[in-house]
Design a protein around this motif. Structure first.
Motif, mmCIF file in Angstrom:
data_model
loop_
_atom_site.group_PDB
_atom_site.id
_atom_site.type_symbol
_atom_site.label_atom_id
_atom_site.label_comp_id
_atom_site.label_asym_id
_atom_site.label_seq_id
_atom_site.Cartn_x
_atom_site.Cartn_y
_atom_site.Cartn_z
ATOM 1 N N ARG A 198 0.979 -1.234 -0.148
ATOM 2 C CA ARG A 198 0.053 0.051 0.019
ATOM 3 C C ARG A 198 0.814 1.438 -0.115
ATOM 4 N N GLY A 199 2.251 1.179 -0.029
ATOM 5 C CA GLY A 199 3.120 2.344 -0.213
ATOM 6 C C GLY A 199 3.369 3.170 1.141
ATOM 7 N N PRO A 200 3.950 4.453 0.917
ATOM 8 C CA PRO A 200 4.086 5.139 2.184
ATOM 9 C C PRO A 200 2.949 5.896 2.611
ATOM 10 N N GLU A 201 2.919 6.015 3.924
ATOM 11 C CA GLU A 201 1.635 7.025 4.487
ATOM 12 C C GLU A 201 1.469 8.379 3.975
ATOM 13 N N ARG A 202 0.468 8.774 3.223
ATOM 14 C CA ARG A 202 0.072 10.023 2.644
ATOM 15 C C ARG A 202 -1.281 10.281 3.493
ATOM 16 N N SER A 203 -1.237 11.549 3.795
ATOM 17 C CA SER A 203 -2.665 11.975 4.591
ATOM 18 C C SER A 203 -3.520 12.776 3.266
ATOM 19 N N ARG A 204 -4.744 12.693 3.446
ATOM 20 C CA ARG A 204 -5.587 13.735 2.407
ATOM 21 C C ARG A 204 -5.556 15.189 3.159
ATOM 22 N N ARG A 205 -5.926 15.785 2.202
ATOM 23 C CA ARG A 205 -6.210 17.189 2.600
ATOM 24 C C ARG A 205 -7.549 17.284 3.466
ATOM 25 N N PRO A 206 -7.228 18.078 4.619
ATOM 26 C CA PRO A 206 -8.764 17.981 5.498
ATOM 27 C C PRO A 206 -9.841 18.677 4.809
ATOM 28 N N GLU A 207 -9.530 19.727 3.506
ATOM 29 C CA GLU A 207 -10.584 20.166 3.186
ATOM 30 C C GLU A 207 -11.442 19.204 2.198
ATOM 31 N N ALA A 208 -10.533 18.437 1.607
ATOM 32 C CA ALA A 208 -11.145 17.315 0.742
ATOM 33 C C ALA A 208 -12.039 16.149 1.679
ATOM 34 N N ILE A 209 -11.468 16.058 2.800
ATOM 35 C CA ILE A 209 -12.140 14.912 3.605
ATOM 36 C C ILE A 209 -13.492 15.644 4.270
ATOM 37 N N THR A 210 -13.290 16.965 4.654
ATOM 38 C CA THR A 210 -14.421 17.735 5.064
ATOM 39 C C THR A 210 -15.557 17.741 4.115
ATOM 40 N N ALA A 211 -15.435 18.044 2.602
ATOM 41 C CA ALA A 211 -16.225 18.019 1.812
ATOM 42 C C ALA A 211 -16.978 16.828 1.343
ATOM 43 N N GLU A 212 -16.069 15.607 1.451
ATOM 44 C CA GLU A 212 -16.819 14.388 1.180
ATOM 45 C C GLU A 212 -17.743 13.843 2.356
ATOM 46 N N VAL A 213 -17.278 14.007 3.518
ATOM 47 C CA VAL A 213 -18.170 13.830 4.941
ATOM 48 C C VAL A 213 -19.275 14.653 4.459
ATOM 49 N N ARG A 214 -19.375 15.793 4.173
ATOM 50 C CA ARG A 214 -20.558 16.673 4.113
ATOM 51 C C ARG A 214 -21.344 16.166 3.039
ATOM 52 N N LYS A 215 -20.916 15.671 1.871
ATOM 53 C CA LYS A 215 -21.540 15.215 0.665
ATOM 54 C C LYS A 215 -22.271 14.062 1.052
ATOM 55 N N LEU A 216 -21.575 12.846 1.978
ATOM 56 C CA LEU A 216 -22.329 11.943 2.174
ATOM 57 C C LEU A 216 -23.328 12.210 3.447
ATOM 58 N N VAL A 217 -23.179 12.872 4.153
ATOM 59 C CA VAL A 217 -24.063 13.300 5.043
ATOM 60 C C VAL A 217 -25.422 13.744 4.598
ATOM 61 N N ASP A 218 -25.395 14.818 3.573
ATOM 62 C CA ASP A 218 -26.118 15.358 2.752
ATOM 63 C C ASP A 218 -27.172 14.291 2.131
ATOM 64 N N SER A 219 -26.271 13.245 1.690
ATOM 65 C CA SER A 219 -27.137 12.186 0.971
ATOM 66 C C SER A 219 -27.802 11.206 1.773
ATOM 67 N N GLY A 220 -27.699 11.411 3.147
ATOM 68 C CA GLY A 220 -28.420 10.526 4.116
ATOM 69 C C GLY A 220 -27.512 9.762 4.845
ATOM 70 N N ARG A 221 -26.120 9.587 4.661
ATOM 71 C CA ARG A 221 -25.486 8.650 5.457
ATOM 72 C C ARG A 221 -24.935 9.620 6.737
ATOM 73 N N SER A 222 -25.712 9.300 7.726
ATOM 74 C CA SER A 222 -25.576 9.847 9.066
ATOM 75 C C SER A 222 -24.249 9.353 10.029
ATOM 76 N N GLU A 223 -23.930 8.196 9.417
ATOM 77 C CA GLU A 223 -23.051 7.600 10.502
ATOM 78 C C GLU A 223 -21.666 7.498 9.508
ATOM 79 N N ILE A 224 -20.578 8.139 9.595
ATOM 80 C CA ILE A 224 -19.325 8.192 8.976
ATOM 81 C C ILE A 224 -18.148 7.554 9.718
ATOM 82 N N THR A 225 -17.598 6.549 8.943
ATOM 83 C CA THR A 225 -16.356 5.930 9.612
ATOM 84 C C THR A 225 -15.158 6.455 8.646
ATOM 85 N N LEU A 226 -14.300 7.110 9.429
ATOM 86 C CA LEU A 226 -12.943 7.464 8.780
ATOM 87 C C LEU A 226 -12.307 6.289 8.720
#
Ligand code: SAH
Ligand code: SF4
Ligand code: F3S
Length: 482
Positions: A198-226
């Motif tokens: 799986r290669g070296p450790e790379r963390s995603r941009r916090p803004e990208a993560i926030t946007a994705e969580v928002r999108k999923l929550v807005d579509s009805g996924r109210s429990e998010i697992t990081l």
């Protein structure tokens, strides 16, 4: 789409089989969106497929053997004249490279975990012409040149785009959603293949993560697992600014509509006090931690290169229980690591007892080619001994789990209803006089709760009074008022 391309690359029926961890399951979910965007149809009947994809896992020999046997069957079907395209994706591809296709003639496509964004094109290529189509991640054993590092970063970015543009409705059977926050691993536990595949450790941009969580929550996924291999070692640098895992949690928790936030899997070394404090401070961060111990013997932990002493692990469990009194703790153990004595094994039992884990995933040591333990240490614990130790740890864990679950009897817990119980799924669900069936759901501590209620409650949050428990499940009655 360009009409010419459409004719040239017809719509295919694609079957995907996924092994391994959450990372693979999420990758397969993302692939569904990618392939549907190319007008391919995802099907569940393997026999009718034009394209068969295996998203593979290398963590233990057993997981790989399963795929070898599938590839053997596919070769037979191809020899019998069946026209199918067979693609192997994921960790086995990165571990074995082109050898995999040399040994298994059925293989048409080999695609490493960091290259999945290219898969739709690779399927088109395989459709257009005979011959093996491949895309590999750079090998972890090489000292990475500047160009290689750049390539790894570009691939991660491309996958980030795929993550971010996924269709939140795809495979959305429940209210749960998974969001990747980091990739890879730099820990090099001596037994583990993950840093190599799986290669070296790379963390995603916090803004990208926030946007994705928002999108999923807005579509009805109210429990998010990081998710991430060592999710709590998340650290994103942007110039001078660094976002640590605890800060990411604090950014995400206030998102409107996010009812439950969880994360897996955590590494004990990175489980710092600030994370526990944020978990305590936000009521929607689930009081649940999965922190694999791997062994209760200091000697074995050292040989595994886990990076913590037994005392440090014990201190983490104490700190977690002090900061979050209702915290639920889950662990992993490996039995039969090279050099493990009966005394070391007893020490693992003791650790399970004193840590009071809700659950432990227990695995027999499997030497993985290329890892440090496979190269340097003899796999000297016989298979029968591994089996016995596995069963013994399971027995101890069962006793501990029963006690853990029993403490909830008499309490009322909040449950996210995930659907029919296993029993209801096996038998045609016989509904009670008032239309109730047996349902199952999850608490914030990830306990499975079984209770009778109308099936329409699936995806909803309800309160259940716990009336009984065994080592795996809680049983209860739906509370009338929600
Ligand atoms: N990143 C996670 C673990 C991922 S692998 C972590 O570090 O916590 C999931 C589990 O598989 C590990 O926790 C370990 O218990 C087990 N495992 C990994 N490599 C193994 C091997 N070679 N043999 C047996 N079990 C293994
Ligand atoms: Fe493997 Fe260790 Fe990394 Fe977990 S932390 S993925 S066990 S190397
Ligand atoms: Fe297996 Fe790869 Fe996950 S080896 S456990 S699928 S990262």
């Amino acid at each position: 789409m360009n009409a010419y391309l459409f004719l040239r690359y017809p719509k295919m029926k694609v079957y995907i089989e996924t092994l391994g961890c959450q990372m693979n399951r999420l990758d397969s979910e993302l692939l569904v969106t990618l392939l549907q965007n190319r007008s391919h149809e995802i099907i569940t009947a393997r026999k009718s497929a034009d394209v068969i994809l295996y998203n593979t896992c290398s963590i233990r020999q057993h997981a790989e053997d399963k795929i070898y046997s599938r590839l053997g069957m596919d070769a037979k079907r191809k020899a019998d004249g069946k026209e199918i395209i067979v693609g192997v994706l994921g960790c086995m591809v990165q571990r074995e490279g082109v050898d995999l296709a040399r040994r298994y003639s059925a293989v048409d496509i080999l695609c490493s975990p960091g290259q999945l964004h290219k898969l739709p094109d690779m399927i088109d290529q395989a459709t257009a012409a005979d011959g093996l189509v491949t895309s590999f991640d750079p090998s972890r054993t090489q000292k990475h040149s500047h160009e290689t590092k750049e390539q790894i970063a570009r691939d991660a970015e491309a996958m980030d785009v795929v993550d971010a543009s996924r269709d939140p409705e795809v495979m959305c059977e429940t209210s749960q959603g998974f969001v990747r926050i980091m990739r890879g691993c730099d820990n090099f536990c001596t037994y583990c293949i993950v840093p190599f595949v799986r290669g070296p450790e790379r963390s995603r941009r916090p803004e990208a993560i926030t946007a994705e969580v928002r999108k999923l929550v807005d579509s009805g996924r109210s429990e998010i697992t990081l998710i991430g291999q060592t999710v709590n070692s998340y650290k994103h640098k942007n110039g001078e600014a660094t976002t640590r895992f605890s800060e990411l949690l604090a950014m995400l928790a206030p998102i409107e509509g996010l009812r439950r936030l969880r994360f897996v899997t955590s590494h004990p070394v990175d489980f710092t006090a600030d994370i526990l404090q944020v978990m305590r401070d936000f009521s929607n961060i689930c009081p649940y931690i999965h922190v694999p111990a791997q062994s209760g013997s200091g000697k074995i932990l050292k040989a595994m290169n886990r990076g913590y002493t037994l005392q440090q692990y014990d201190d983490l469990i104490t700190a977690a229980r002090e900061t979050i009194p209702n915290v639920v703790i889950v662990s992993d153990f490996i039995v039969g690591f090279p050099g493990e004595t009966e005394q070391d094994h007893e020490a693992s039992k003791d650790l399970i007892r004193r840590s009071e884990f809700k659950n432990s995933f227990i695995f027999k040591y499997s030497p993985r080619p290329g890892t440090i333990s496979a190269k340097k240490l003899d796999d000297d614990v016989p298979e029968e001994v591994k089996k016995r130790r596995n069963n013994e740890l399971l027995t101890v864990q069962k006793e501990v789990a029963l006690k853990h679950h029993q403490q909830y009897v008499g309490q009322t817990v909040e449950v996210l209803v995930t659907g029919l119980s296993k029993r209801s799924r096996k038998q045609a669900p016989s509904s009670g006089p008032d239309g109730t069936v047996q349902l199952m759901g999850r608490t914030t501590g990830d306990h499975i709760v079984i209770f009778d209620a109308p099936a329409a409650l699936t995806g909803k949050y309800v309160n259940v009074e716990i009336t009984d428990a065994n080592d795996l499940n809680l049983f209860g009655e739906l509370c009338k008022t929600r």
